[in-house]
Motif scaffolding. Sequence first.
Motif, PDB file in Angstrom:
ATOM      1  N   ASP A  10     -13.004   3.229  -2.845  1.00 30.57           N
ATOM      2  CA  ASP A  10     -12.894   4.591  -3.374  1.00 30.57           C
ATOM      3  C   ASP A  10     -11.543   5.148  -2.981  1.00 30.57           C
ATOM      4  O   ASP A  10     -11.128   5.055  -1.828  1.00 30.57           O
ATOM      5  N   ARG A  11     -10.858   5.746  -3.934  1.00 33.88           N
ATOM      6  CA  ARG A  11      -9.545   6.314  -3.626  1.00 33.88           C
ATOM      7  C   ARG A  11      -9.721   7.723  -3.097  1.00 33.88           C
ATOM      8  O   ARG A  11     -10.502   8.503  -3.619  1.00 33.88           O
ATOM      9  N   ARG A  12      -8.989   8.027  -2.022  1.00 36.31           N
ATOM     10  CA  ARG A  12      -9.127   9.346  -1.395  1.00 36.31           C
ATOM     11  C   ARG A  12      -8.019  10.296  -1.814  1.00 36.31           C
ATOM     12  O   ARG A  12      -7.124   9.937  -2.559  1.00 36.31           O
ATOM     13  N   GLU A  13      -8.091  11.479  -1.199  1.00 34.22           N
ATOM     14  CA  GLU A  13      -6.992  12.436  -1.374  1.00 34.22           C
ATOM     15  C   GLU A  13      -5.837  11.975  -0.493  1.00 34.22           C
ATOM     16  O   GLU A  13      -6.032  11.260   0.474  1.00 34.22           O
ATOM     17  N   ARG A  14      -4.667  12.420  -0.798  1.00 35.50           N
ATOM     18  CA  ARG A  14      -3.507  12.192   0.050  1.00 35.50           C
ATOM     19  C   ARG A  14      -3.762  12.756   1.448  1.00 35.50           C
ATOM     20  O   ARG A  14      -4.319  13.835   1.558  1.00 35.50           O
ATOM     21  N   VAL A  15      -3.355  12.055   2.530  1.00 32.10           N
ATOM     22  CA  VAL A  15      -3.571  12.624   3.861  1.00 32.10           C
ATOM     23  C   VAL A  15      -2.750  13.879   4.077  1.00 32.10           C
ATOM     24  O   VAL A  15      -3.186  14.828   4.716  1.00 32.10           O
TER      25      VAL A  15
ATOM     26  N   ILE B  96       0.859  -1.187   0.000  1.00 33.74           N
ATOM     27  CA  ILE B  96       0.000   0.000   0.000  1.00 33.74           C
ATOM     28  C   ILE B  96       0.897   1.240   0.000  1.00 33.74           C
ATOM     29  O   ILE B  96       2.022   1.193   0.518  1.00 33.74           O
ATOM     30  N   ASP B  97       0.420   2.336  -0.575  1.00 33.09           N
ATOM     31  CA  ASP B  97       1.196   3.575  -0.578  1.00 33.09           C
ATOM     32  C   ASP B  97       1.175   4.232   0.795  1.00 33.09           C
ATOM     33  O   ASP B  97       0.226   4.049   1.553  1.00 33.09           O
ATOM     34  N   ALA B  98       2.206   5.022   1.067  1.00 34.57           N
ATOM     35  CA  ALA B  98       2.321   5.658   2.376  1.00 34.57           C
ATOM     36  C   ALA B  98       1.261   6.737   2.588  1.00 34.57           C
ATOM     37  O   ALA B  98       0.904   7.067   3.719  1.00 34.57           O
ATOM     38  N   ASP B  99       0.751   7.303   1.485  1.00 32.59           N
ATOM     39  CA  ASP B  99      -0.142   8.454   1.630  1.00 32.59           C
ATOM     40  C   ASP B  99      -1.576   8.079   1.992  1.00 32.59           C
ATOM     41  O   ASP B  99      -2.429   8.957   2.132  1.00 32.59           O
ATOM     42  N   LEU B 100      -1.845   6.788   2.131  1.00 31.95           N
ATOM     43  CA  LEU B 100      -3.170   6.290   2.535  1.00 31.95           C
ATOM     44  C   LEU B 100      -4.301   6.734   1.618  1.00 31.95           C
ATOM     45  O   LEU B 100      -5.425   6.915   2.045  1.00 31.95           O
ATOM     46  N   GLN B 101      -3.970   6.896   0.335  1.00 27.44           N
ATOM     47  CA  GLN B 101      -5.039   7.194  -0.624  1.00 27.44           C
ATOM     48  C   GLN B 101      -5.910   5.962  -0.830  1.00 27.44           C
ATOM     49  O   GLN B 101      -7.078   6.070  -1.169  1.00 27.44           O
ATOM     50  N   ASP B 102      -5.307   4.811  -0.648  1.00 29.54           N
ATOM     51  CA  ASP B 102      -6.057   3.568  -0.789  1.00 29.54           C
ATOM     52  C   ASP B 102      -6.730   3.256   0.539  1.00 29.54           C
ATOM     53  O   ASP B 102      -6.179   3.516   1.594  1.00 29.54           O
TER      54      ASP B 102
HETATM   55 MG    MG Z   1      -0.592   8.730  -3.781  1.00 32.26          MG
END
Ligand code: MG
Length: 323
Positions: free
Chosen positions: A203-208, A101-107
């Motif tokens: 649903d993909r979110r914005e970067r935290v 998973i990406d660090a930015d928690l968009q997923d």
């Molecule tokens: Mg990202």
Amino acid sequence: MDRLAIVVPCYNEEEVLKIASSTLRGVLDDLVHKEKISADSFILFVDDGSRDRTWELIEEEHRLYPVQVSGVKLAGNVGHQYALTAGLLTAKDMSDVTVSIDADLQDDVAVIEEMIDRYHAGNDIVYGVRKERKTDSFFKRTTAQGFYRLMRLMGVNIVYNHADFRLMSKRAVEEFSKYREANLFLRGMIPLIGYQTDCVYYDRRERVAGESKYPLKKMLSLAFNGISSFSVRPISLITGAGIFIIILAFLAAVYALVSYLTGHVVQGWTSLILSIWFLGGMQLIAIGLVGQYIGKIYLEVKGRPRYNIEKIVTYTAEKEENR
Ligand code: MG
Ligand code: UDP
């Protein structure tokens, strides 16, 4: 019970690291509590040669939560696909199942539980697929969709709207480790592994916090790498174009001869125009032909495994098992 490793590539992610760590630890706690994973499951942060405080923060998290947080520091910035691969191959020997998973928690971390359920139901690979792209800018949405279409057109089998949020069983990662190619495009490689797979939707979110580490330049190079690492179809297109031009050359020949016979032409035009079309076509075909061989060499050089055996049933194997 299965030990889960959550693999998180991080490049200059000091703004999100602590948030990512606490959120993912929350996910681990929950899954451990529900007895879906073992208590020694962990997060593996891969620092992709960050120039900010990312690694210090990872070490700090590891000191605070030695069981739940581990880290790998790469010596320099090698890019998302390589950092993720480093993480998966490191995690492989310490875990039974991985989720990247990406660090930015968009997923959406909430679907990790669903991934684990699908894994327990017998799937070796579970793809996280986004439902819509509401949070992406119009530009990112259209370019990304164009990218998936182009990949399909070029004959690369990728899962639509799936980035690198996925679950892989230990044996899937082991199989993946046999792909020794230097140019990595995971989304194209993972489907080659085979095994039973499934998708979960989110649903993909914005970067935290922080900003995207994937500027247009990196996106384009990922796209080009994806196509050129997986498909030799562009070469076939050249041969195709050559054949097409030769056909046109014959039409041009008819036209030129008719013009010549009816006497409407400057001297020398007929032979010139015929040579141009004919030679142009022949040259393209020749380049395409040479390209076909280079394409074959390219595929050979990758040294990919030729097959992956999932199960064997034989007389002796069954006898062994029944004993
Ligand atoms: Mg990202
Ligand atoms: N990343 C990385 N190395 C790089 C670029 C990005 O490890 O050279 C990581 C980054 O820290 C993040 C993930 O790859 O965890 C995806 O990057 P980002 O979220 O910036 O991409 P976007 O979601 O904007 O496409």
